[in-house]
Write a protein that holds these residues in place. Sequence first.
Motif, mmCIF file in Angstrom:
data_model
loop_
_atom_site.group_PDB
_atom_site.id
_atom_site.type_symbol
_atom_site.label_atom_id
_atom_site.label_comp_id
_atom_site.label_asym_id
_atom_site.label_seq_id
_atom_site.Cartn_x
_atom_site.Cartn_y
_atom_site.Cartn_z
ATOM 1 N N ALA A 9 4.612 -15.685 -5.067
ATOM 2 C CA ALA A 9 3.369 -16.195 -5.661
ATOM 3 C C ALA A 9 2.748 -15.153 -6.587
ATOM 4 O O ALA A 9 1.698 -15.381 -7.178
ATOM 5 N N GLY A 10 3.400 -13.984 -6.709
ATOM 6 C CA GLY A 10 2.885 -12.926 -7.576
ATOM 7 C C GLY A 10 3.453 -13.033 -8.984
ATOM 8 O O GLY A 10 4.127 -14.012 -9.338
ATOM 9 N N LEU A 30 7.944 -16.562 0.385
ATOM 10 C CA LEU A 30 7.145 -15.965 1.467
ATOM 11 C C LEU A 30 6.100 -15.088 0.789
ATOM 12 O O LEU A 30 6.464 -14.186 0.030
ATOM 13 N N ASP A 31 4.836 -15.355 1.054
ATOM 14 C CA ASP A 31 3.772 -14.590 0.386
ATOM 15 C C ASP A 31 2.493 -14.715 1.213
ATOM 16 O O ASP A 31 2.187 -15.792 1.715
ATOM 17 N N SER A 34 -2.181 -12.163 -0.917
ATOM 18 C CA SER A 34 -3.173 -11.084 -1.028
ATOM 19 C C SER A 34 -3.467 -10.771 -2.495
ATOM 20 O O SER A 34 -4.620 -10.584 -2.869
ATOM 21 N N ASP A 51 2.292 -12.835 6.279
ATOM 22 C CA ASP A 51 2.175 -11.408 5.993
ATOM 23 C C ASP A 51 3.407 -10.710 6.585
ATOM 24 O O ASP A 51 3.684 -10.859 7.779
ATOM 25 N N GLN A 76 2.602 -4.014 -1.704
ATOM 26 C CA GLN A 76 1.375 -3.407 -2.196
ATOM 27 C C GLN A 76 1.865 -2.715 -3.469
ATOM 28 O O GLN A 76 2.584 -1.712 -3.393
ATOM 29 N N GLN A 178 0.603 -11.954 -15.484
ATOM 30 C CA GLN A 178 0.265 -10.657 -14.899
ATOM 31 C C GLN A 178 -1.246 -10.593 -14.722
ATOM 32 O O GLN A 178 -2.001 -11.055 -15.581
HETATM 33 N N1 LIG Z 1 4.712 -4.923 -12.362
HETATM 34 C C1 LIG Z 1 5.446 -3.842 -12.591
HETATM 35 O O1 LIG Z 1 5.396 -3.250 -13.677
HETATM 36 C C2 LIG Z 1 6.384 -3.318 -11.517
HETATM 37 C C3 LIG Z 1 7.140 -2.168 -11.794
HETATM 38 C C4 LIG Z 1 8.014 -1.680 -10.821
HETATM 39 C C5 LIG Z 1 8.147 -2.332 -9.608
HETATM 40 N N2 LIG Z 1 7.391 -3.442 -9.355
HETATM 41 C C6 LIG Z 1 7.566 -4.119 -8.054
HETATM 42 O O2 LIG Z 1 7.824 -5.483 -8.306
HETATM 43 C C7 LIG Z 1 7.325 -6.273 -7.224
HETATM 44 C C8 LIG Z 1 6.409 -7.371 -7.761
HETATM 45 O O3 LIG Z 1 5.301 -6.765 -8.398
HETATM 46 P P1 LIG Z 1 4.211 -7.590 -9.238
HETATM 47 O O4 LIG Z 1 3.839 -6.761 -10.397
HETATM 48 O O5 LIG Z 1 4.682 -8.976 -9.423
HETATM 49 O O6 LIG Z 1 2.968 -7.533 -8.225
HETATM 50 P P2 LIG Z 1 2.098 -8.735 -7.607
HETATM 51 O O7 LIG Z 1 0.965 -8.059 -6.882
HETATM 52 O O8 LIG Z 1 1.776 -9.744 -8.651
HETATM 53 O O9 LIG Z 1 3.106 -9.390 -6.571
HETATM 54 C C9 LIG Z 1 3.254 -8.927 -5.238
HETATM 55 C C10 LIG Z 1 3.224 -10.161 -4.336
HETATM 56 O O10 LIG Z 1 3.441 -9.722 -2.984
HETATM 57 C C11 LIG Z 1 2.496 -10.412 -2.147
HETATM 58 N N3 LIG Z 1 2.254 -9.540 -0.968
HETATM 59 C C12 LIG Z 1 1.591 -8.357 -0.949
HETATM 60 N N4 LIG Z 1 1.539 -7.882 0.310
HETATM 61 C C13 LIG Z 1 2.198 -8.786 1.096
HETATM 62 C C14 LIG Z 1 2.460 -8.853 2.502
HETATM 63 N N5 LIG Z 1 2.043 -7.894 3.350
HETATM 64 N N6 LIG Z 1 3.150 -9.916 2.966
HETATM 65 C C15 LIG Z 1 3.562 -10.912 2.120
HETATM 66 N N7 LIG Z 1 3.317 -10.896 0.801
HETATM 67 C C16 LIG Z 1 2.654 -9.836 0.286
HETATM 68 C C17 LIG Z 1 1.264 -10.608 -3.003
HETATM 69 O O11 LIG Z 1 0.417 -11.642 -2.554
HETATM 70 C C18 LIG Z 1 1.883 -10.901 -4.365
HETATM 71 O O12 LIG Z 1 2.109 -12.282 -4.541
HETATM 72 C C19 LIG Z 1 6.631 -5.291 -6.286
HETATM 73 O O13 LIG Z 1 7.539 -4.947 -5.266
HETATM 74 C C20 LIG Z 1 6.340 -4.097 -7.171
HETATM 75 O O14 LIG Z 1 6.239 -2.912 -6.423
HETATM 76 C C21 LIG Z 1 6.508 -3.951 -10.267
#
Ligand SMILES: NC(=O)c1ccc[n+]([C@@H]2O[C@H](COP(=O)([O-])OP(=O)(O)OC[C@H]3O[C@@H](n4cnc5c(N)ncnc54)[C@H](O)[C@@H]3O)[C@@H](O)[C@H]2O)c1
Length: 314
Positions: A9-10, A30-31, A34, A51, A76, A178
């Motif tokens: 969902a992220g 699975l999300d 948060s 979670d 996170q 984003q």
């Molecule tokens: N955006 C970037 O530039 C970038 C760069 C390197 C790595 N990443 C990695 O890519 C992945 C996705 O990042 P993103 O930018 O889409 O971030 P995001 O915050 O949009 O997505 C993270 C998702 O994980 C969920 N989440 C958080 N804690 C959780 C928990 N305890 N249980 C279940 N769900 C949980 C959130 O609700 C969210 O939907 C992450 O692992 C991040 O570390 C992102």
Amino acid sequence: MKLLVTGGAGFIGSHIVEHALSDGHEVAVLDDLSTGRRENVPAGVALFEVDLRNREATERVIKDFKPTVVSHQAAQASVSISVRDPAFDVTVNVIGSINLFDACATSGVELLIFASTGGAIYGEVPEPARARENDALLPYSPYAISKLTVEKLLHFYQGERGLNYRVLRYANIYGPRQDAHGEAGVVAIFAERMLKGDPIQVNARRQLGDAGCVRDYTYVSDVARANLAAAAGRVEQLVTNVGTGVSVSTSELAGMMQRTLGIEATIKQGPHRAGDLERSVLDPSRCTQLLGPPTSMAVGLATTLEWYRAHRSS
Ligand SMILES: NC(=O)c1ccc[n+]([C@@H]2O[C@H](COP(=O)([O-])OP(=O)(O)OC[C@H]3O[C@@H](n4cnc5c(N)ncnc54)[C@H](O)[C@@H]3O)[C@@H](O)[C@H]2O)c1
């Protein structure tokens, strides 16, 4: 294949879900919502609102959905939150991952793909180098240390529990959906501010007024395609960078965005932000061999900014 996307969902996870659906796979998410949003999950895709820190609930999702492949994006994902609260970061990113891996190993999941960070795991990447997968790893923030810990745990789970895995180390990812209200995601933040007519701030790389930190800005569809290639068993190496290899300073990025939007923004200069790496650029050779050349910034930014224009919050 049956694909479970944690964090689906992220921002990045939802693009993986979209690509997987259009490739005809059965997908679930699975999300814990948060930072993710329910509306990012397409209709018809099961959303398990769980979670990862809840071990039993995580295990139940794996048992009920029975995925063949898991793309583990949930995290996170903020470096600065990890700096303020290392214990929270470790609980979500390390313990949450262990709960997931235990469930996957006992349920015979065939492959787990892990979203690691190329942007933070190598530490400073001095000019004119691009970080390669076998370079020394020098994580500094608790976030980057957690990501490296999980990479090492995967090595252990493969050896001891037979859990097959691939690690994808992402550069700085940008694209539609984003969150502009988080602390990372400069493209999203600049887009929202420029469209509102608010000033944007370039934080210094070293000294006030310089061009700002240098990053490898990578379009989110390339990340989704890398995940699907890995899920299809097309990624041979255990670890693959997902980046472009192109160095772009914050000022250069601001310039490109202004030209794409046709907006002249007021640019303020800010001091160096504590904890920010000065330069982070990845060697994309492995990824390019797999997927072809990365999306150019001209194309990626045009699509992204069109999306922000259509979805601006006010
Ligand atoms: N955006 C970037 O530039 C970038 C760069 C390197 C790595 N990443 C990695 O890519 C992945 C996705 O990042 P993103 O930018 O889409 O971030 P995001 O915050 O949009 O997505 C993270 C998702 O994980 C969920 N989440 C958080 N804690 C959780 C928990 N305890 N249980 C279940 N769900 C949980 C959130 O609700 C969210 O939907 C992450 O692992 C991040 O570390 C992102």
